[in-house]
Design a protein around this motif. Structure first.
Motif, PDB file in Angstrom:
ATOM      1  N   GLY A   1      50.505 -71.037 -27.639  1.00  0.00           N
ATOM      2  CA  GLY A   1      49.892 -69.741 -27.941  1.00  0.00           C
ATOM      3  C   GLY A   1      50.908 -68.613 -27.999  1.00  0.00           C
ATOM      4  O   GLY A   1      50.924 -67.813 -28.942  1.00  0.00           O
ATOM      5  N   ILE A   2      51.778 -68.539 -27.006  1.00  0.00           N
ATOM      6  CA  ILE A   2      52.819 -67.500 -26.981  1.00  0.00           C
ATOM      7  C   ILE A   2      53.792 -67.710 -28.134  1.00  0.00           C
ATOM      8  O   ILE A   2      54.215 -66.751 -28.791  1.00  0.00           O
ATOM      9  CB  ILE A   2      53.571 -67.494 -25.628  1.00  0.00           C
ATOM     10  N   ASP A   3      54.152 -68.969 -28.384  1.00  0.00           N
ATOM     11  CA  ASP A   3      55.079 -69.263 -29.483  1.00  0.00           C
ATOM     12  C   ASP A   3      54.492 -68.821 -30.823  1.00  0.00           C
ATOM     13  O   ASP A   3      55.167 -68.170 -31.623  1.00  0.00           O
ATOM     14  CB  ASP A   3      55.411 -70.759 -29.520  1.00  0.00           C
TER      15      ASP A   3
ATOM     16  N   PRO B   1      48.119 -61.402 -39.465  1.00  0.00           N
ATOM     17  CA  PRO B   1      48.792 -61.429 -38.161  1.00  0.00           C
ATOM     18  C   PRO B   1      47.794 -61.619 -37.022  1.00  0.00           C
ATOM     19  O   PRO B   1      46.636 -61.217 -37.117  1.00  0.00           O
ATOM     20  CB  PRO B   1      49.479 -60.075 -38.078  1.00  0.00           C
ATOM     21  N   MET B   2      48.267 -62.246 -35.962  1.00  0.00           N
ATOM     22  CA  MET B   2      47.430 -62.436 -34.779  1.00  0.00           C
ATOM     23  C   MET B   2      47.308 -61.097 -34.051  1.00  0.00           C
ATOM     24  O   MET B   2      48.319 -60.454 -33.769  1.00  0.00           O
ATOM     25  CB  MET B   2      48.051 -63.479 -33.854  1.00  0.00           C
ATOM     26  N   PRO B   3      46.095 -60.665 -33.750  1.00  0.00           N
ATOM     27  CA  PRO B   3      45.939 -59.394 -33.031  1.00  0.00           C
ATOM     28  C   PRO B   3      46.338 -59.553 -31.568  1.00  0.00           C
ATOM     29  O   PRO B   3      46.213 -60.629 -30.990  1.00  0.00           O
ATOM     30  CB  PRO B   3      44.444 -59.102 -33.165  1.00  0.00           C
ATOM     31  N   ILE B   4      46.815 -58.466 -30.989  1.00  0.00           N
ATOM     32  CA  ILE B   4      47.180 -58.489 -29.570  1.00  0.00           C
ATOM     33  C   ILE B   4      46.092 -57.775 -28.780  1.00  0.00           C
ATOM     34  O   ILE B   4      45.575 -56.740 -29.203  1.00  0.00           O
ATOM     35  CB  ILE B   4      48.564 -57.841 -29.314  1.00  0.00           C
ATOM     36  N   THR B   5      45.743 -58.374 -27.642  1.00  0.00           N
ATOM     37  CA  THR B   5      44.762 -57.768 -26.751  1.00  0.00           C
ATOM     38  C   THR B   5      45.364 -57.711 -25.348  1.00  0.00           C
ATOM     39  O   THR B   5      46.324 -58.415 -25.042  1.00  0.00           O
ATOM     40  CB  THR B   5      43.458 -58.591 -26.708  1.00  0.00           C
ATOM     41  N   ALA B   6      44.767 -56.906 -24.498  1.00  0.00           N
ATOM     42  CA  ALA B   6      45.251 -56.787 -23.121  1.00  0.00           C
ATOM     43  C   ALA B   6      45.131 -58.110 -22.372  1.00  0.00           C
ATOM     44  O   ALA B   6      45.914 -58.396 -21.463  1.00  0.00           O
ATOM     45  CB  ALA B   6      44.472 -55.697 -22.388  1.00  0.00           C
TER      46      ALA B   6
ATOM     47  N   ARG C   1      55.243 -57.356 -24.384  1.00  0.00           N
ATOM     48  CA  ARG C   1      56.690 -57.157 -24.552  1.00  0.00           C
ATOM     49  C   ARG C   1      57.180 -57.793 -25.856  1.00  0.00           C
ATOM     50  O   ARG C   1      57.997 -57.200 -26.561  1.00  0.00           O
ATOM     51  CB  ARG C   1      57.456 -57.742 -23.360  1.00  0.00           C
ATOM     52  N   ILE C   2      56.702 -58.977 -26.157  1.00  0.00           N
ATOM     53  CA  ILE C   2      57.103 -59.644 -27.407  1.00  0.00           C
ATOM     54  C   ILE C   2      56.655 -58.817 -28.598  1.00  0.00           C
ATOM     55  O   ILE C   2      57.404 -58.631 -29.556  1.00  0.00           O
ATOM     56  CB  ILE C   2      56.534 -61.075 -27.466  1.00  0.00           C
ATOM     57  N   HIS C   3      55.446 -58.281 -28.528  1.00  0.00           N
ATOM     58  CA  HIS C   3      54.939 -57.442 -29.622  1.00  0.00           C
ATOM     59  C   HIS C   3      55.798 -56.193 -29.798  1.00  0.00           C
ATOM     60  O   HIS C   3      56.142 -55.811 -30.921  1.00  0.00           O
ATOM     61  CB  HIS C   3      53.482 -57.066 -29.365  1.00  0.00           C
ATOM     62  N   CYS C   4      56.165 -55.568 -28.690  1.00  0.00           N
ATOM     63  CA  CYS C   4      57.021 -54.377 -28.752  1.00  0.00           C
ATOM     64  C   CYS C   4      58.419 -54.716 -29.265  1.00  0.00           C
ATOM     65  O   CYS C   4      59.048 -53.900 -29.935  1.00  0.00           O
ATOM     66  CB  CYS C   4      57.127 -53.722 -27.379  1.00  0.00           C
ATOM     67  N   ALA C   5      58.911 -55.907 -28.974  1.00  0.00           N
ATOM     68  CA  ALA C   5      60.252 -56.323 -29.398  1.00  0.00           C
ATOM     69  C   ALA C   5      60.286 -56.876 -30.818  1.00  0.00           C
ATOM     70  O   ALA C   5      61.367 -57.045 -31.384  1.00  0.00           O
ATOM     71  CB  ALA C   5      60.786 -57.389 -28.440  1.00  0.00           C
ATOM     72  N   SER C   6      59.146 -57.125 -31.414  1.00  0.00           N
ATOM     73  CA  SER C   6      59.097 -57.835 -32.697  1.00  0.00           C
ATOM     74  C   SER C   6      59.858 -57.135 -33.823  1.00  0.00           C
ATOM     75  O   SER C   6      60.504 -57.805 -34.634  1.00  0.00           O
ATOM     76  CB  SER C   6      57.658 -58.102 -33.115  1.00  0.00           C
ATOM     77  N   SER C   7      59.835 -55.824 -33.878  1.00  0.00           N
ATOM     78  CA  SER C   7      60.572 -55.139 -34.946  1.00  0.00           C
ATOM     79  C   SER C   7      62.076 -55.293 -34.756  1.00  0.00           C
ATOM     80  O   SER C   7      62.825 -55.454 -35.727  1.00  0.00           O
ATOM     81  CB  SER C   7      60.177 -53.663 -35.044  1.00  0.00           C
TER      82      SER C   7
ATOM     83  N   SER D   1      54.165 -64.906 -35.270  1.00  0.00           N
ATOM     84  CA  SER D   1      53.264 -64.044 -36.042  1.00  0.00           C
ATOM     85  C   SER D   1      53.676 -62.576 -35.935  1.00  0.00           C
ATOM     86  O   SER D   1      53.679 -61.850 -36.933  1.00  0.00           O
ATOM     87  CB  SER D   1      51.827 -64.220 -35.530  1.00  0.00           C
ATOM     88  N   ALA D   2      54.034 -62.125 -34.736  1.00  0.00           N
ATOM     89  CA  ALA D   2      54.414 -60.719 -34.537  1.00  0.00           C
ATOM     90  C   ALA D   2      55.682 -60.374 -35.310  1.00  0.00           C
ATOM     91  O   ALA D   2      55.766 -59.310 -35.932  1.00  0.00           O
ATOM     92  CB  ALA D   2      54.604 -60.438 -33.041  1.00  0.00           C
TER      93      ALA D   2
END
Length: 148
Positions: A11-13, A108-113, A121-127, A18-19
């Motif tokens: 899931g994380i991978d 893209p896979m949506p991110i939820t809390a 953190r991965i989402h924030c680092a994706s760019s 995706s992000a």
């Protein structure tokens, strides 16, 4: 089994790929294979997730943070199968489509809390991850000492 063994999972991978694909829109297969070895390094992701931090080039980042690439070749080899599995999952759920030389994001896979702080953190680092792998892939493989 230790809790740390659940740190990386399908899931994380899949979310990480995706992000990054969401930011890059399209990545070649050699670039796709670099995402999970980067995500597997906790300190690197922490720095790349910092909102004030920006990547200008892989070469500059490599020179400044050589210690982050100490065991990159081992992480690369360890992440080959999980990368293929995550790409296959994303393709099966319709999140990406394969093309002749890579993959493109479709949805893209949506991110939820509920996904937790690591996914955030991965989402924030994706760019920044997309920026690191967008340069010369030959230079990345050579400097990171990835043996194929």
């Amino acid at each position: 089994m230790k809790l740390s063994s659940f740190y990386n999972n399908l899931g994380i991978d899949a979310f990480a790929i995706s992000a990054v694909l969401e930011k890059a829109e399209f990545l070649t297969f050699p670039r796709l294979m670099l995402i999970l070895p980067i995500v597997a390094h906790r300190d690197m992701v922490r720095q790349l997730a910092n909102a004030r931090f920006r990547i200008f080039s892989f070469e500059q980042y490599f020179i400044e943070k050589t210690q982050y690439f100490y065991n990159f070749s081992e992480r690369y080899r360890a992440c080959l199968a999980p990368t293929i599995n995550a790409l296959q999952l994303l393709n099966e759920i319709g999140a990406l489509e394969f093309r002749a030389d890579g993959a493109a994001i479709v949805a893209p896979m949506p991110i939820t809390a509920a996904m937790g702080s690591r996914a955030n953190r991965i989402h924030c680092a994706s760019s920044n991850i997309a920026a690191i792998i967008s340069g010369s892939v030959d230079a990345f493989y050579l400097n990171a000492r990835i043996e194929l």
